[in-house]
Design an enzyme around this catalytic site. Sequence first.
Site, short mmCIF file in Angstrom:
data_model
loop_
_atom_site.label_atom_id
_atom_site.label_comp_id
_atom_site.label_asym_id
_atom_site.label_seq_id
_atom_site.Cartn_x
_atom_site.Cartn_y
_atom_site.Cartn_z
CG HIS A 132 11.12 -13.17 -56.54
ND1 HIS A 132 11.71 -11.94 -56.72
CD2 HIS A 132 10.46 -13.43 -57.69
CE1 HIS A 132 11.43 -11.50 -57.95
NE2 HIS A 132 10.68 -12.40 -58.56
CD1 TRP A 178 7.44 -22.19 -58.69
CD2 TRP A 178 5.73 -22.85 -57.42
NE1 TRP A 178 7.96 -22.60 -57.49
CE2 TRP A 178 6.93 -23.02 -56.69
CE3 TRP A 178 4.51 -23.20 -56.82
CZ2 TRP A 178 6.94 -23.52 -55.39
CZ3 TRP A 178 4.54 -23.70 -55.52
CH2 TRP A 178 5.75 -23.85 -54.82
NE ARG A 179 8.17 -18.73 -66.01
CZ ARG A 179 8.63 -17.52 -65.72
NH1 ARG A 179 7.83 -16.60 -65.21
NH2 ARG A 179 9.88 -17.19 -65.95
CG ASP A 220 8.82 -10.01 -59.88
OD1 ASP A 220 9.76 -9.22 -59.71
OD2 ASP A 220 8.97 -11.15 -60.34
CG HIS A 251 10.94 -5.98 -61.25
ND1 HIS A 251 11.26 -7.18 -61.85
CD2 HIS A 251 11.56 -5.04 -62.00
CE1 HIS A 251 12.03 -6.97 -62.90
NE2 HIS A 251 12.22 -5.68 -63.02
CG ASN A 294 15.20 -7.98 -66.89
OD1 ASN A 294 16.28 -7.65 -67.37
ND2 ASN A 294 14.08 -7.96 -67.57
CG ASP A 353 13.57 -13.35 -60.09
OD1 ASP A 353 12.44 -13.80 -60.43
OD2 ASP A 353 14.13 -12.41 -60.69
CG HIS A 405 12.51 -18.26 -69.12
ND1 HIS A 405 11.33 -17.68 -69.56
CD2 HIS A 405 13.02 -17.41 -68.21
CE1 HIS A 405 11.15 -16.53 -68.94
NE2 HIS A 405 12.16 -16.33 -68.11
N GLY A 432 15.90 -14.55 -67.05
CA GLY A 432 15.51 -15.31 -65.86
C GLY A 432 16.34 -16.56 -65.67
O1 DOR Z 1 14.81 -12.24 -65.02
C1 DOR Z 1 13.67 -12.18 -64.60
N1 DOR Z 1 12.75 -13.10 -64.93
N2 DOR Z 1 13.33 -11.20 -63.78
C2 DOR Z 1 12.06 -11.01 -63.39
O2 DOR Z 1 11.82 -10.10 -62.64
C3 DOR Z 1 10.98 -11.87 -63.89
C4 DOR Z 1 11.50 -13.17 -64.29
C5 DOR Z 1 10.54 -14.01 -65.10
O3 DOR Z 1 9.34 -14.03 -64.78
O4 DOR Z 1 10.99 -14.69 -66.02
#
Ligand code: DOR
Length: 436
Positions: free
Chosen positions: A66, A69-70, A158, A185, A282, A309, A313, A328
């Site tokens: 999980h 990598w954006r 997800d 998810h 989340n 996960d 950010h 996240g």
């Molecule tokens: O907190 C979260 N961030 N939960 C997720 O399921 C996705 C993730 C994200 O992509 O930032």
Amino acid sequence: MMREDSAPTELVIRQAHILDPGSGLDGVMDVRLSSGRISEVGEGLHGPRELDAEGLHLFPGFVDVHAHWRTPGREDEEDIESGSAAAAAGGFTGVVMMPNTDPVVDRPVMVSGLVRRVERESRVRARVSAALHVGLAGERLTEMRLLKEAGAFCVSDDGLGTASAGVLRNGMLYAHSAGLPVFLHCEDHTLATGVVHDGVAASLAGLPGSPASAEDAATATALILAAETGAKVHITHVSTALSAALVGFFKERADVTADTTPHHLTLTDDLVSTLEGLYRVNPPLRPDGDRGGVEAALREGILDFVATDHAPHASEEKELPMEEAAPGFLGHETAFAALYTDLVLTGRLSLTRLVETMSCAPGEWVGEGGSLRIGAPADLTLVDLSEEWTVGRETLISRSSNSPYLGRTLTGRVVGTIVGGEPVHDRTGARFGVRA
Ligand code: DOR
């Protein structure tokens, strides 16, 4: 995968404490890596290139199913190069990349493009998850057969739960016929209307909460549909005691596996009182009763493995009040140390079980890695279990720094990661060197 011209085709790692529960290895031994594979494990091995690993532990490479990598779209937060470097620094030799990018990975051409980029840019083995629904919108199913042909490993929305059980049921049927696992998810957005767990901490902080039922109801629905459709379903980031118990109930009734995260195993919603957006995630951090229930389920094998996960950010999305922050946490670089410090050193989880849940079981799920048996890919992780280190922005290799462990001193540090016999993260050099 990045290759170094000087990479040895043979390497003997000497005198590490080798622990591989899957192969029954547990003791100080030598291991020979030849042409990218494990070729020999035993005593008194020598070769033209040797790494003296006395005092270190050697595990099958960790596998993280999980990872965000954006790429494409938010390369300011992470990309394949930085994400895979962070994964390697955390001891991960394989990951699965999530499709909630911009644009969403919902077309075959995007999957094949990412697969090619991974070959060039990733330090570790990275598999691509395609979206389950076009645009993650929960309406139109993606072309799963074509996505699989293009190289997709699984399908997932997800980041979002699925809006309707009927749509999810069709998605499972289609994925099953296409031979793709469904990675879920579980969150019911009609219940998950808050920003933190709906409990005492949320009330005291005056923050809107999402009840545990948001996860539990979605998990129950997914499990019932998995049992009915026969689809191969993986439920990710289980964070409540009830959801874990539901997984246990369905283990024999459906083709289902499940993971939980290092943060849901080690942190609780007490952190809500800081009001800091850094701690928004989340599913949300839960009270200690849920944390303990999830921990027990992992210990007992009801939950199959750990996945991070890893969700980078930008600071302008995290250094905000809880209500405005993006959810996240970073995960790759702190996963082992956080779990070793909080669960193993406190006697709540054995080191053997931790290795099973970080290496063997997720390796089995992806179908490669997670084992030191002879002939397996030479994917392995060297760890100094005695090293103490403090997590700081300057220690993090990820392009982002939204770790919930910032400032925490942890015990146990990855000092070397090897993929296919090649070093992809190396802090051993300064201390040991490789004798050529
Ligand atoms: O907190 C979260 N961030 N939960 C997720 O399921 C996705 C993730 C994200 O992509 O930032």
